[in-house]
Design a protein around this motif. Structure first.
Motif, PDB file in Angstrom:
ATOM      1  N   PHE A  22       0.838  -1.191   0.000  1.00 43.61           N
ATOM      2  CA  PHE A  22       0.000   0.000   0.000  1.00 43.61           C
ATOM      3  C   PHE A  22       0.872   1.239   0.000  1.00 43.61           C
ATOM      4  O   PHE A  22       1.934   1.251   0.620  1.00 43.61           O
ATOM      5  CB  PHE A  22      -0.898   0.035   1.245  1.00 43.61           C
ATOM      6  CG  PHE A  22      -1.971  -1.006   1.245  1.00 43.61           C
ATOM      7  CD1 PHE A  22      -3.193  -0.766   0.647  1.00 43.61           C
ATOM      8  CD2 PHE A  22      -1.750  -2.232   1.848  1.00 43.61           C
ATOM      9  CE1 PHE A  22      -4.182  -1.730   0.648  1.00 43.61           C
ATOM     10  CE2 PHE A  22      -2.739  -3.207   1.854  1.00 43.61           C
ATOM     11  CZ  PHE A  22      -3.955  -2.945   1.251  1.00 43.61           C
ATOM     12  N   THR A  23       0.397   2.276  -0.659  1.00 44.96           N
ATOM     13  CA  THR A  23       1.092   3.555  -0.661  1.00 44.96           C
ATOM     14  C   THR A  23       0.482   4.437   0.416  1.00 44.96           C
ATOM     15  O   THR A  23      -0.735   4.632   0.449  1.00 44.96           O
ATOM     16  CB  THR A  23       0.971   4.235  -2.036  1.00 44.96           C
ATOM     17  OG1 THR A  23       1.526   3.347  -3.008  1.00 44.96           O
ATOM     18  CG2 THR A  23       1.715   5.559  -2.056  1.00 44.96           C
ATOM     19  N   HIS A  24       1.329   4.938   1.283  1.00 48.74           N
ATOM     20  CA  HIS A  24       0.871   5.786   2.381  1.00 48.74           C
ATOM     21  C   HIS A  24       0.425   7.137   1.848  1.00 48.74           C
ATOM     22  O   HIS A  24       1.076   7.716   0.977  1.00 48.74           O
ATOM     23  CB  HIS A  24       2.007   5.969   3.383  1.00 48.74           C
ATOM     24  CG  HIS A  24       1.592   6.654   4.630  1.00 48.74           C
ATOM     25  ND1 HIS A  24       1.857   7.969   4.864  1.00 48.74           N
ATOM     26  CD2 HIS A  24       0.930   6.196   5.709  1.00 48.74           C
ATOM     27  CE1 HIS A  24       1.380   8.298   6.042  1.00 48.74           C
ATOM     28  NE2 HIS A  24       0.817   7.240   6.573  1.00 48.74           N
ATOM     29  N   LYS A  25      -0.680   7.617   2.360  1.00 48.77           N
ATOM     30  CA  LYS A  25      -1.199   8.945   2.028  1.00 48.77           C
ATOM     31  C   LYS A  25      -1.389   9.714   3.327  1.00 48.77           C
ATOM     32  O   LYS A  25      -1.578   9.114   4.381  1.00 48.77           O
ATOM     33  CB  LYS A  25      -2.556   8.838   1.312  1.00 48.77           C
ATOM     34  CG  LYS A  25      -2.527   8.068   0.015  1.00 48.77           C
ATOM     35  CD  LYS A  25      -1.899   8.876  -1.066  1.00 48.77           C
ATOM     36  CE  LYS A  25      -1.999   8.113  -2.380  1.00 48.77           C
ATOM     37  NZ  LYS A  25      -1.235   8.687  -3.421  1.00 48.77           N
ATOM     38  N   PRO A  26      -1.373  11.040   3.270  1.00 48.78           N
ATOM     39  CA  PRO A  26      -1.661  11.812   4.489  1.00 48.78           C
ATOM     40  C   PRO A  26      -3.043  11.441   5.028  1.00 48.78           C
ATOM     41  O   PRO A  26      -3.958  11.126   4.269  1.00 48.78           O
ATOM     42  CB  PRO A  26      -1.636  13.268   4.021  1.00 48.78           C
ATOM     43  CG  PRO A  26      -0.810  13.248   2.775  1.00 48.78           C
ATOM     44  CD  PRO A  26      -1.062  11.904   2.141  1.00 48.78           C
TER      45      PRO A  26
ATOM     46  N   GLY B  76      -8.602   1.353  -2.170  1.00 51.02           N
ATOM     47  CA  GLY B  76      -7.249   0.915  -1.867  1.00 51.02           C
ATOM     48  C   GLY B  76      -6.387   1.939  -1.161  1.00 51.02           C
ATOM     49  O   GLY B  76      -5.223   1.680  -0.879  1.00 51.02           O
ATOM     50  N   VAL B  77      -6.925   3.099  -0.851  1.00 49.57           N
ATOM     51  CA  VAL B  77      -6.160   4.146  -0.174  1.00 49.57           C
ATOM     52  C   VAL B  77      -6.096   3.854   1.327  1.00 49.57           C
ATOM     53  O   VAL B  77      -7.103   3.520   1.952  1.00 49.57           O
ATOM     54  CB  VAL B  77      -6.776   5.538  -0.428  1.00 49.57           C
ATOM     55  CG1 VAL B  77      -6.119   6.613   0.425  1.00 49.57           C
ATOM     56  CG2 VAL B  77      -6.659   5.892  -1.903  1.00 49.57           C
ATOM     57  N   VAL B  78      -4.892   3.980   1.892  1.00 53.50           N
ATOM     58  CA  VAL B  78      -4.675   3.751   3.315  1.00 53.50           C
ATOM     59  C   VAL B  78      -5.199   4.926   4.126  1.00 53.50           C
ATOM     60  O   VAL B  78      -4.964   6.088   3.781  1.00 53.50           O
ATOM     61  CB  VAL B  78      -3.168   3.556   3.600  1.00 53.50           C
ATOM     62  CG1 VAL B  78      -2.884   3.533   5.092  1.00 53.50           C
ATOM     63  CG2 VAL B  78      -2.677   2.284   2.942  1.00 53.50           C
ATOM     64  N   VAL B  79      -5.904   4.609   5.205  1.00 51.94           N
ATOM     65  CA  VAL B  79      -6.310   5.591   6.204  1.00 51.94           C
ATOM     66  C   VAL B  79      -5.690   5.106   7.506  1.00 51.94           C
ATOM     67  O   VAL B  79      -6.102   4.098   8.064  1.00 51.94           O
ATOM     68  CB  VAL B  79      -7.846   5.687   6.325  1.00 51.94           C
ATOM     69  CG1 VAL B  79      -8.237   6.638   7.443  1.00 51.94           C
ATOM     70  CG2 VAL B  79      -8.458   6.109   5.001  1.00 51.94           C
ATOM     71  N   ASP B  80      -4.663   5.802   7.967  1.00 50.29           N
ATOM     72  CA  ASP B  80      -3.914   5.371   9.144  1.00 50.29           C
ATOM     73  C   ASP B  80      -4.119   6.363  10.284  1.00 50.29           C
ATOM     74  O   ASP B  80      -3.535   7.439  10.280  1.00 50.29           O
ATOM     75  CB  ASP B  80      -2.436   5.248   8.792  1.00 50.29           C
ATOM     76  CG  ASP B  80      -1.623   4.606   9.898  1.00 50.29           C
ATOM     77  OD1 ASP B  80      -2.137   4.460  11.024  1.00 50.29           O
ATOM     78  OD2 ASP B  80      -0.459   4.267   9.644  1.00 50.29           O
ATOM     79  N   PRO B  81      -4.938   6.003  11.263  1.00 52.87           N
ATOM     80  CA  PRO B  81      -5.203   6.939  12.359  1.00 52.87           C
ATOM     81  C   PRO B  81      -4.052   7.064  13.355  1.00 52.87           C
ATOM     82  O   PRO B  81      -4.065   7.946  14.189  1.00 52.87           O
ATOM     83  CB  PRO B  81      -6.434   6.342  13.039  1.00 52.87           C
ATOM     84  CG  PRO B  81      -6.350   4.891  12.748  1.00 52.87           C
ATOM     85  CD  PRO B  81      -5.715   4.778  11.388  1.00 52.87           C
ATOM     86  N   THR B  82      -3.034   6.214  13.246  1.00 53.16           N
ATOM     87  CA  THR B  82      -1.934   6.217  14.213  1.00 53.16           C
ATOM     88  C   THR B  82      -0.639   6.737  13.618  1.00 53.16           C
ATOM     89  O   THR B  82       0.044   7.553  14.219  1.00 53.16           O
ATOM     90  CB  THR B  82      -1.681   4.790  14.756  1.00 53.16           C
ATOM     91  OG1 THR B  82      -2.908   4.266  15.238  1.00 53.16           O
ATOM     92  CG2 THR B  82      -0.657   4.800  15.867  1.00 53.16           C
TER      93      THR B  82
END
Length: 127
Positions: free
Chosen positions: A54-58, A111-117
């Motif tokens: 996965f590609t990290h996004k803001p 497929g977009v990453v949502v990373d709350p941490t």
């Protein structure tokens, strides 16, 4: 964006190469050890067979930054809160400036990453 680890259409980026090499380095000595009836001997073999890069996004503005060191809880909380939008929980490894770390995050249907941490992850973080 995501793509299968072993079905690459292009060569992985250097960070991706390091991450895949790290997982292979752990998987190879473990050989075929594992429980009878399991499709993959270890979690590392599972990642190599079915993992996605996965590609990290803001982080989206509507997703609050949650406490560090609670990525599994944070991702589960956000995935549950936004399940009606198709957000799903995912876990694997994230690439940091030093080395890959076990991590959990969410993925949108596109497929977009949502990373709350995560805050110090470098692209592409999770596999």
């Amino acid at each position: 964006m995501s793509r299968n680890v072993d079905a690459q259409t292009q060569l992985p980026e250097p960070a991706e190469q390091k991450l895949i090499a790290f997982i292979r380095q752990i998987a190879e000595p473990l050989g075929i050890a594992g429980g009878a009836g399991w499709a993959h001997p270890t979690q590392y073999h599972l990642l190599l067979a079915h993992g996605r890069l996965f590609t990290h996004k803001p982080r989206p503005a509507d997703v609050q930054k949650l406490p560090d060191r609670d990525c599994y809880y944070n991702a589960a909380k956000i995935a549950r809160a936004h399940r009606d939008h198709g957000l799903v929980y995912a876990e694997g490894y994230a690439t940091t400036n030093a080395f890959p770390l076990p991590h959990a995050w969410c993925v949108r249907p596109d497929g977009v990453v949502v990373d709350p941490t995560g805050t110090n992850l470098i692209p592409p973080p999770p596999i």
